[in-house]
Write a protein that holds these residues in place. Structure first.
Motif, short mmCIF file in Angstrom:
data_model
loop_
_atom_site.label_atom_id
_atom_site.label_comp_id
_atom_site.label_asym_id
_atom_site.label_seq_id
_atom_site.Cartn_x
_atom_site.Cartn_y
_atom_site.Cartn_z
N VAL A 1 4.02 7.30 2.87
CA VAL A 1 4.83 7.63 4.05
C VAL A 1 5.96 8.58 3.66
N GLU A 2 6.58 8.33 2.52
CA GLU A 2 7.70 9.17 2.08
C GLU A 2 7.24 10.62 1.89
N ARG A 3 6.01 10.81 1.42
CA ARG A 3 5.48 12.17 1.23
C ARG A 3 5.13 12.85 2.55
N TRP A 4 4.75 12.07 3.56
CA TRP A 4 4.21 12.61 4.80
C TRP A 4 5.24 12.69 5.94
N GLU A 5 6.07 11.67 6.04
CA GLU A 5 6.75 11.39 7.31
C GLU A 5 7.68 12.50 7.78
N HIS A 6 8.37 13.17 6.88
CA HIS A 6 9.29 14.21 7.36
C HIS A 6 8.54 15.43 7.92
N HIS A 7 7.23 15.45 7.73
CA HIS A 7 6.40 16.49 8.35
C HIS A 7 5.83 16.05 9.70
N LEU A 8 5.71 14.73 9.93
CA LEU A 8 4.97 14.22 11.08
C LEU A 8 5.83 13.53 12.14
N HIS A 9 6.88 12.84 11.73
CA HIS A 9 7.74 12.10 12.66
C HIS A 9 6.94 11.10 13.48
N ALA A 10 6.16 10.31 12.79
CA ALA A 10 5.33 9.29 13.46
C ALA A 10 6.05 7.96 13.62
N LEU A 11 7.11 7.72 12.83
CA LEU A 11 7.72 6.40 12.75
C LEU A 11 9.18 6.39 13.16
N PHE A 12 9.65 5.22 13.58
CA PHE A 12 11.07 4.93 13.60
C PHE A 12 11.24 3.46 13.22
N LEU A 13 12.46 3.06 12.92
CA LEU A 13 12.74 1.72 12.38
C LEU A 13 11.91 1.45 11.12
N LEU A 14 11.81 2.45 10.27
CA LEU A 14 11.17 2.26 8.96
C LEU A 14 12.23 1.69 8.01
N ARG A 15 12.04 0.43 7.62
CA ARG A 15 13.02 -0.26 6.78
C ARG A 15 12.29 -0.82 5.56
N PRO A 16 12.25 -0.03 4.47
CA PRO A 16 11.48 -0.45 3.28
C PRO A 16 11.84 -1.83 2.76
N ASP A 17 13.11 -2.20 2.78
CA ASP A 17 13.50 -3.53 2.28
C ASP A 17 12.82 -4.64 3.07
N LYS A 18 12.78 -4.48 4.40
CA LYS A 18 12.13 -5.50 5.23
C LYS A 18 10.61 -5.52 5.02
N VAL A 19 10.03 -4.34 4.79
CA VAL A 19 8.60 -4.26 4.51
C VAL A 19 8.28 -5.04 3.24
N LEU A 20 9.05 -4.80 2.20
CA LEU A 20 8.80 -5.47 0.92
C LEU A 20 9.08 -6.97 1.00
N GLU A 21 10.04 -7.36 1.80
CA GLU A 21 10.31 -8.78 2.00
C GLU A 21 9.10 -9.49 2.62
N GLN A 22 8.51 -8.85 3.65
CA GLN A 22 7.30 -9.42 4.26
C GLN A 22 6.15 -9.45 3.26
N ALA A 23 6.02 -8.39 2.48
CA ALA A 23 4.92 -8.31 1.51
C ALA A 23 5.05 -9.38 0.43
N ARG A 24 6.28 -9.65 -0.01
CA ARG A 24 6.48 -10.70 -1.02
C ARG A 24 6.12 -12.08 -0.46
N ALA A 25 6.48 -12.32 0.80
CA ALA A 25 6.11 -13.59 1.42
C ALA A 25 4.59 -13.74 1.52
N SER A 26 3.91 -12.64 1.85
CA SER A 26 2.45 -12.67 1.92
C SER A 26 1.86 -12.91 0.54
N GLU A 27 2.39 -12.23 -0.46
CA GLU A 27 1.90 -12.40 -1.83
C GLU A 27 1.99 -13.87 -2.25
N ALA A 28 3.11 -14.51 -1.91
CA ALA A 28 3.27 -15.93 -2.26
C ALA A 28 2.22 -16.79 -1.57
#
Length: 474
Positions: free
Chosen positions: A35-62
Motif C-alpha cells: 500500500v505504501e508503494r501504491w497509495e499516493h498514486h491511487l488514493h483508494a484509502l482513508f483511515l489507514l492506521r498501520p498500528d491498528k492493522v498490526l494490532e488486529q493481526a497480532r490478535a489473529s496470530e494468537a
C-alpha cells in the motif's frame, strides 16, 4: 502461487495460517508495504492506521497459534467502503458537507468482518453521497485506476475497485444501488457480485441497495459471501437466514452445458455500446457456446423513460437532502452534484410520482425479459474507464446516468448480477462482462462466473506500482 504475501487469495492465506507457513502479522506487514508503494498514486484509502492493522493481526496470530480462529477469514486483510459505518470512525459519505460524527456501531457488513476475525486494513474512498460513477469527491483525494492512472476506477465503490486491482489484500466490500459495485469492477478488471436484495444485510437498507464483495477472483468472493450473508435484524429488507453452500461455487465449466443464456448487447437507453466492448462481450458469448450453453440474443427491455425517471427521483431525493443542510455545508458539495440536485427544484408532485413509477416498470420489464433464460450476459457498461477527473462519462449533470442502463435494472428487479473481466481494449483497459441470474440464485451466478473464469482467455498481469522516479501528470 504468488511469491508476495499481499498477492495471495483469501483461501490461500487461510491455508498458510493453518499450516503455520505464514502469520497474519507477516501478511499485514506485506500488504501495508505494498500500500505504501501504491497509495499516493491511487488514493483508494482513508483511515489507514498501520498500528491498528498490526494490532488486529497480532490478535489473529494468537488465535491461530491456539488453533482457535474466529471464522473463515480470520487474519485476512479487508477494506470497507466509506459509507459502511465502522464503530468510532466518521462516515463522510465521500463529501466535505458531512458532519464527521463517530459511528456508534459497526454496520452489518463491518460487524460480520470483525466477528470472523478479518483484519480491517482501512476504509475506501467514494464520491459525494455515492451519486457518481467516478472517484471524484469533495472530501477524498481523486481516486485513480491502477491500469491507467489517467482513468477513473469507477464508482461509487471507487477506492474498493482500485484497491482490489492494486493488490491491497484479497477482500474488499462495496455497495451498489445502480451499478456502484459492477461499474468499478468492470473498469478495474476485478470480480464482484451484487447479490439479491437482502442477501447481505446492510444498514440503512434502501430500495435497490446492496453490499457485496469486490475481489480479484470468484473464489475470494464466494468465501466472503459465507461471512457477509449472515443475518442481521437491523436490515428490515434482509432475506431469511439460509444455509447456502457457498463453497460449492466451483462447479467447473460443465456448469454451462445446456444453460439457456440471453445475450443483451443493447441497453435500450443511454449511450451506445462502444465497438471494443461489444466485441469482447460477443467473444465471451462464443466461449459460453463452445462450453455447451445455448446463447440467444435478447431485445433491449429498458427505455430512456425508465432511466430518466429513476434519475429524476434521485435528483429530488438529493435536492431535499441538500436543502436540509445549512448553506455553508451545502456549498462544500461537489458543484456537479449541486447542479444535478438543484435541477429538481421545480418538479411537481405529479412529476415525482411518474418518476417513482419508473422503478416499478423497470422491475417488471427486467423480470419479464429474463424469464426465458437461466442467466443473462451483457456489457457492464457501454464504455471502458473514462478520464479520472470527470464526474461521469458525459460530464453533464443533466445527463448523468447514461452509462448505467445495463446495471440498474438488476437493482430494481432484486436479481443477483456479477461483473467479471472478459477482455481488454487496444490501450489495455479491462472490459467487464455482466452475468445476471434469477432472484435468489446468487450461488448459481457465482458458479457461472467461475465457469467463465475457467474458459476465458489468459488474463494480463495485475498492474504494479510505478517506480518512484516516474511521476503522474494530470
Amino acid at each position: 502461487m504468488p511469491d508476495a504475501l499481499h498477492e495471495h487469495s483469501a483461501p490461500a492465506l487461510i491455508e498458510l495460517y493453518r499450516r503455520r507457513e505464514a502469520s497474519p502479522v507477516e501478511v499485514a506487514q506485506a500488504v501495508l508495504g505494498h500500500v505504501e508503494r501504491w497509495e499516493h498514486h491511487l488514493h483508494a484509502l482513508f483511515l489507514l492506521r498501520p498500528d491498528k492493522v498490526l494490532e488486529q493481526a497480532r490478535a489473529s496470530e494468537a488465535r491461530w497459534l491456539r488453533g482457535a480462529p474466529l471464522g473463515p477469514i480470520d487474519g485476512v486483510p479487508v477494506t470497507i467502503k466509506d459509507n459502511i459505518a465502522t464503530q468510532g470512525d466518521p462516515t463522510p459519505l465521500g463529501t466535505a458537507a458531512t458532519d464527521l460524527t463517530p459511528a456508534a456501531a459497526d454496520a452489518p457488513p463491518a460487524a460480520r468482518v470483525r466477528e470472523s476475525g478479518g483484519v480491517v486494513l482501512a476504509k475506501t474512498t467514494m464520491p459525494d453521497y455515492g451519486m457518481l460513477s467516478s472517484g471524484l469527491s469533495s472530501y477524498h483525494q481523486l481516486a485513480r485506476n491502477p491500469w491507467d492512472r489517467g482513468k477513473t476506477p469507477g464508482g461509487s465503490s471507487s477506492g474498493a475497485g482500485a484497491a482490489a486491482a492494486a493488490g491491497y489484500g484479497p477482500l474488499h466490500i462495496g455497495t451498489d444501488i445502480g451499478g456502484s459495485l459492477r461499474l468499478p469492477a468492470g473498469w478495474c478488471g476485478i470480480f464482484t457480485l451484487k447479490p439479491s436484495l437482502g442477501r447481505i444485510p446492510i444498514d440503512p437498507p434502501y430500495t435497490g441497495r446492496a453490499a457485496g464483495p469486490m475481489t480479484r477472483t470468484v473464489a475470494d468472493a464466494a468465501l466472503f459471501m459465507e461471512v457477509l450473508a449472515r443475518p442481521d435484524a437491523r436490515d428490515t429488507m434482509s432475506l431469511p437466514a439460509q444455509d447456502i453452500a457457498w463453497r460449492t461455487f466451483d462447479a467447473g465449466a460443465e456448469k454451462l452445458r445446456g444453460l439457456r443464456i440471453g445475450l443483451l448487447l443493447e441497453a435500450g437507453c443511454g449511450l451506445p455500446v462502444e465497438p471494443e466492448v461489444k466485441t469482447a462481450v460477443e467473444r465471451a458469448a462464443h466461449l459460453f457456446e463452445r462450453a455447451g450453453a445455448v446463447v440467444a440474443p435478447m431485445q433491449p427491455f429498458m427505455t430512456q423513460a425508465m432511466l430518466d425517471g429513476m434519475d429524476h427521483f434521485w435528483r429530488m431525493r438529493s435536492y431535499a437532502d441538500l436543502r436540509a443542510l445549512p448553506p455553508e455545508r451545502k456549498a462544500k458539495v461537489l458543484p456537479y452534484i449541486q447542479q444535478w440536485a438543484d435541477s429538481a427544484a421545480d418538479m411537481s408532485g405529479e412529476a415525482v410520482f411518474h418518476a417513482v413509477h419508473q422503478f416499478h416498470l423497470t422491475r417488471i420489464a427486467t423480470v419479464k425479459a429474463c424469464a426465458a433464460f437461466d442467466y443473462v450476459i451483457s456489457p457492464v457498461s457501454p464504455m471502458p474507464a473514462f478520464p479520472a477527473g470527470l464526474a461521469s462519462p458525459t460530464n453533464d449533470p443533466l445527463h448523468p446516468l447514461e452509462h448505467i442502463g445495463f446495471t440498474v435494472p438488476f437493482n430494481m428487479s432484486e436479481q443477483p448480477a456479477a461483473s467479471i473481466n472478459c477482455g481488454y481494449t487496444a490501450s489495455g483497459l479491462p472490459i467487464g462482462l455482466q452475468i445476471a441470474g434469477a432472484r435468489f440464485d446468487d450461488l448459481g451466478v457465482l458458479q457461472v462466473a467461475r465457469a467463465f473464469e475457467l474458459i476465458r482467455e489468459a488474463q494480463r498481469p495485475w498492474p504494479q506500482p510505478p517506480s518512484e522516479s516516474v511521476h503522474h501528470v494530470d
